[in-house]
Structures are given as structure tokens and as C-alpha cells.
Write an enzyme that holds these catalytic residues in place. Structure first.
Site, PDB file in Angstrom:
ATOM      1  N   LYS A 200     -44.347  22.494  57.592  1.00 54.17           N
ATOM      2  CA  LYS A 200     -44.970  22.950  58.835  1.00 54.17           C
ATOM      3  C   LYS A 200     -44.069  23.926  59.613  1.00 54.17           C
ATOM      4  CE  LYS A 200     -48.924  20.768  58.508  1.00 54.17           C
ATOM      5  NZ  LYS A 200     -48.948  20.262  57.139  1.00 54.17           N
TER       6      LYS A 200
HETATM    7  C1  LIG Z   1     -55.107  20.102  58.994  1.00 53.61           C
HETATM    8  C2  LIG Z   1     -54.163  18.954  58.776  1.00 53.61           C
HETATM    9  N1  LIG Z   1     -54.321  17.830  59.487  1.00 53.61           N
HETATM   10  C3  LIG Z   1     -53.493  16.776  59.346  1.00 53.61           C
HETATM   11  C4  LIG Z   1     -52.445  16.824  58.449  1.00 53.61           C
HETATM   12  C5  LIG Z   1     -51.559  15.617  58.297  1.00 53.61           C
HETATM   13  O1  LIG Z   1     -50.250  15.875  58.675  1.00 53.61           O
HETATM   14  P1  LIG Z   1     -49.084  14.831  58.325  1.00 53.61           P
HETATM   15  O2  LIG Z   1     -48.646  15.131  56.928  1.00 53.61           O
HETATM   16  O3  LIG Z   1     -48.011  15.123  59.330  1.00 53.61           O
HETATM   17  O4  LIG Z   1     -49.644  13.466  58.469  1.00 53.61           O
HETATM   18  C6  LIG Z   1     -52.223  17.978  57.699  1.00 53.61           C
HETATM   19  C7  LIG Z   1     -51.117  18.023  56.742  1.00 53.61           C
HETATM   20  O5  LIG Z   1     -50.914  18.917  55.968  1.00 53.61           O
HETATM   21  C8  LIG Z   1     -53.102  19.077  57.855  1.00 53.61           C
HETATM   22  O6  LIG Z   1     -52.968  20.190  57.131  1.00 53.61           O
END
Ligand SMILES: Cc1ncc(COP(=O)(O)O)c(C=O)c1O
Length: 402
Positions: A200
Site C-alpha cells: 500500500k
Molecule cells: C479495496 C481493498 N479493500 C480492502 C483490502 C484489505 O486490506 P488489508 O489487507 O489491510 O486487510 C484491500 C487489500 O488489498 C483492498 O484492496
């Protein structure tokens, strides 16, 4: 449907390519993160404590939000946001098929139903015009996803939510720092979830944050991220803490660690520089690809500021002798890592079989998914890396046309 796209193809013409593979994503971790993490480890306080609280304050200041609650992923952030509004089995939450697994999975945690609404072709964000038709007596919230780091049409979304008494919970996993009509994402909806996963725009390895203006929601999330035990329970092991605690609800183990927060503080200090670097790479790509009739560069919303988490290049398949899978294979043969964001939710067996979806149920998401490729875009890339990507893409789209 998905099986078909899993097919691998042999590269047609693996020729001039960079010497080393360029990964699709890589975090920018420098000496400041390493030194700071060593200091935190030496301090003896590893899990949630002073660094997490410092990170929360600094993050809230950067976003301009009143509250910021650190957790261990955006998935946890979204889960806690839905818990805080009291989502019940059978309730409905409106979101889009053009997203990652987590956005809809958190709704299913409650035995509630994600109701999918198609996206707009220009920015691949939820189409605000279609939301009203999807609202029923069971709808509790709208979860817009700022795909690639480009803001959703928040004015329209907030207005429709207000008309129907719904909460707005933004999935801003890609959207740091994104702005919309002069406001920073993280200050608009009832709650906003950010991700600090390794790829990210700001990383803590794994991590996430919820921002909100609502003190009651913030308090519930703080409680539920750490076992549902009374406030500041983490201080139990300090001189100012007390041995006494009470369980107020069956909470989760979703807290951030101080080791992660230490990385986050260093990353936050260079967020603007990292974002500028992503934007420069995007501009370089767009300048190079605009004249190519087989390629469609990302539309940029003039009402916003894009965080450039992803560079979504779309192919005009009718102008190409190759399909999308073959283009990816050819790029890999030229040592360029790519990805696809996203395989829409309604094509995946779990949602497809549960709801009986055909691919055409969400025609825009389906059509755009079939021609999209994500190119590498991250602060650790050099201009030469970006030029290697450009050369490889232009070379591949010329294949078969020579
Ligand atoms: C659009 C979206 N929402 C939620 C997430 C979930 O993030 P995390 O891996 O921090 O739980 C991601 C992860 O890539 C994502 O791309």
C-alpha cells in the site's frame, strides 16, 4: 469463467528485456524505518502502546479527522466499522463487485448480504446513479471503494445515504492520500478504513486505520479492537495502569503493534514525497501510452486528487492480436511484473453460487475487468524502471503487428 483466465500461455517473442525482474510492488523501506524499529524493539514495548498512540494522533492530523483508531488490517477496520453500526444477520450493505475479497467478506461475517452495484466505466468506482435502485428495507450502509486511489462520487453517495438514513463506510484501502472536492478521504463518510498492507501507499507490513468524526463509533471500535475490555487496558502493565479491567463485549484481537506503528510513523513523514513519486510515474506512463491506439490510459477525475495506488491500463482488445492473458505473459517474459485488479466478486464461486450471478449481472465491471492490467507503480521505482515498463508495454502491443 475464472478458470479460463487462469490459462497460461507461452511467450511469443521473449526478446530484449531488463536484466532483473521488476516486481509488481515493493515497499520503500529505508534506514529511518530500520533505525526506528530497532529503537522500539530495544525499548521493550513491542505491542500496542505509546508508538501506536503517536501514530494514531499523527495520522488523524494528516487526514484532518477527529479520531483515528489503529488496527492490524483494513479488513479488521471494515469489520469493526460494521460492528460499530450494529449490523445484523439479514441486513444488506451496498458495495461494488469491482473490489478485493475483504470488502464483501466482512459483510458476510455478520451473515448479512453484500448487495452489489455496478461501477462507472471511467473510474471503476460505484455508479451513484444506480445506488437508489438497490436500496431495500434491509439496507443499513453503503461501502464505496476508492479504486486505485481515485475518489468515488462522495457528494452523491452521501446525499443518497442521507435520504435513506444509511451509514457510509468508505473502503479507502487504496486512497491515502486522496482528496475529493477539497476534502481529504477519511473525513467524509461516517467511517473510513485504510490499509497499510505491504504494497500500500503507506505500509506497516500489515496494518489498518479507521477514521471517524463520531466519538461514539470511535469508542466502540477502540473497545472491540482489543478483546472488548475496558478502555486503555493496554496500560495494565505500566506504572500508570491498573490491574483492574472489565469485559464489556466479546471483542476481537485486532490491535496494531508498536513495531508496526513505528514503521507507520516513518512512512507518514514521507507520504507526500512517496505520493509525488507515484504521480510522476503515472504521468510518465500516460505520456508514453496516450498516442497508442491499443491502450487506454486512466481517466483522472478533475474533482479529486488521485493517490495512484494502482495504474490501471486498459487494452483495446479489438486493436490487438493478443488477449489480456497473453499480454501479461509477454510482459513477464520481458521481466515486468504486473497484476489484475480485480476479478469482480460476482465471478468468484462463493458469490456466484450464492446469488446465481451470471458474468453479465454487472456488465461494466465484467467488461472492464477483461481488459485491465495493473502496471508497477511505487515510490521505490526509478525513472529507468518506469521506462523499462513503457518499452516492454509498447513492444508487446506491437507484437503481431510488425
Ligand atoms: C479495496 C481493498 N479493500 C480492502 C483490502 C484489505 O486490506 P488489508 O489487507 O489491510 O486487510 C484491500 C487489500 O488489498 C483492498 O484492496
Amino acid at each position: 469463467m475464472i478458470t479460463k483466465h487462469r490459462e497460461t500461455t507461452r511467450p511469443l517473442a521473449p526478446h530484449r528485456s531488463r536484466e532483473h525482474f521488476l516486481p509488481f510492488a515493493r515497499p520503500l523501506i529505508e534506514e529511518d524505518e530500520i533505525t526506528a524499529v530497532v529503537e522500539t524493539i530495544r525499548s521493550g514495548w513491542l505491542t500496542m502502546g505509546p508508538k501506536t498512540h503517536e501514530f494514531e494522533r499523527a495520522f488523524a492530523d494528516r487526514i484532518g479527522s477527529t479520531h483515528a483508531i489503529a488496527v492490524n488490517s483494513a479488513t479488521a477496520a471494515l469489520h469493526l466499522a460494521l460492528e460499530a453500526i450494529g449490523l445484523q444477520p439479514g441486513d444488506e450493505v451496498i458495495t461494488t463487485p469491482y473490489t478485493f475479497a475483504a470488502t464483501a467478506a466482512v459483510v458476510r461475517y455478520f451473515d448479512a448480504r453484500p448487495v452489489l452495484v455496478d461501477v462507472r466505466p471511467d473510474d471503476l468506482n460505484i455508479d451513484p446513479e444506480r445506488i437508489e435502485d438497490a436500496i431495500t428495507g434491509r439496507t443499513r450502509a453503503i461501502m464505496p471503494v476508492h479504486i486505485a486511489g481515485q475518489p468515488c462520487a462522495m457528494d452523491e453517495i452521501v446525499a443518497v445515504a442521507a435520504r435513506h438514513g444509511l451509514r457510509v463506510i468508505e473502503d479507502a484501502a487504496h486512497a491515502l492520500p486522496t482528496r475529493y472536492c477539497g476534502r481529504t478521504i477519511g473525513t467524509i463518510g461516517d467511517m473510513t478504513a485504510f490499509s497499510f498492507y505491504a504494497t500500500k501507499n503507506l505500509t506497516t507490513g500489515e496494518g489498518g486505520m479507521v477514521t471517524t468524526e463520531n466519538a461514539q463509533l470511535a469508542e466502540r471500535i477502540r473497545l472491540m479492537r482489543l478483546h472488548g475490555i475496558s478502555k486503555d487496558a493496554w496500560k495494565r502493565y505500566t506504572a500508570e495502569g491498573s490491574w483492574f479491567y472489565e469485559i464489556e463485549a466479546p471483542g476481537y484481537k485486532y490491535n496494531m503493534t508498536d513495531v508496526a506503528a513505528t514503521i507507520g510513523l516513518c512512512q507518514l513523514a514521507k507520504l507526500d514525497a512517496m505520493t509525488a513519486r507515484r504521480a510522476a510515474i503515472a504521468a510518465r506512463y500516460t505520456a508514453a501510452f496516450t498516442a497508442c491506439d491499443a491502450l487506454e490510459t486512466p481517466w483522472v477525475n478533475p474533482d479529486g486528487e488521485h493517490a495512484w495506488h494502482l495504474y490501471l491500463l486498459r487494452l483495446h482488445l479489438d486493436a490487438l492480436p493478443l488477449d489480456r492473458a497473453e499480454v501479461i505473459t509477454e510482459l513477464t517474459a520481458r521481466n515486468i511484473g504486473t497484476s489484475v485488479h480485480f476479478i469482480p466478486l460476482h465471478l468468484h464461486p462463493y458469490y456466484r453460487d450464492r446469488e446465481g450471478y451470471e458474468p453479465s449481472a454487472f456488465p461494466v465491471a465484467y467488461a472492464e475487468y477483461r481488459r485491465v492490467i495493473s502496471l508497477p507503480i511505487y515510490a521505490a521505482m526509478t525513472d529507468q524502471d518506469a521506462d523499462d515498463v513503457i518499452d516492454a508495454v509498447l513492444d508487446v502491443v506491437q507484437l503481431g503487428r510488425r
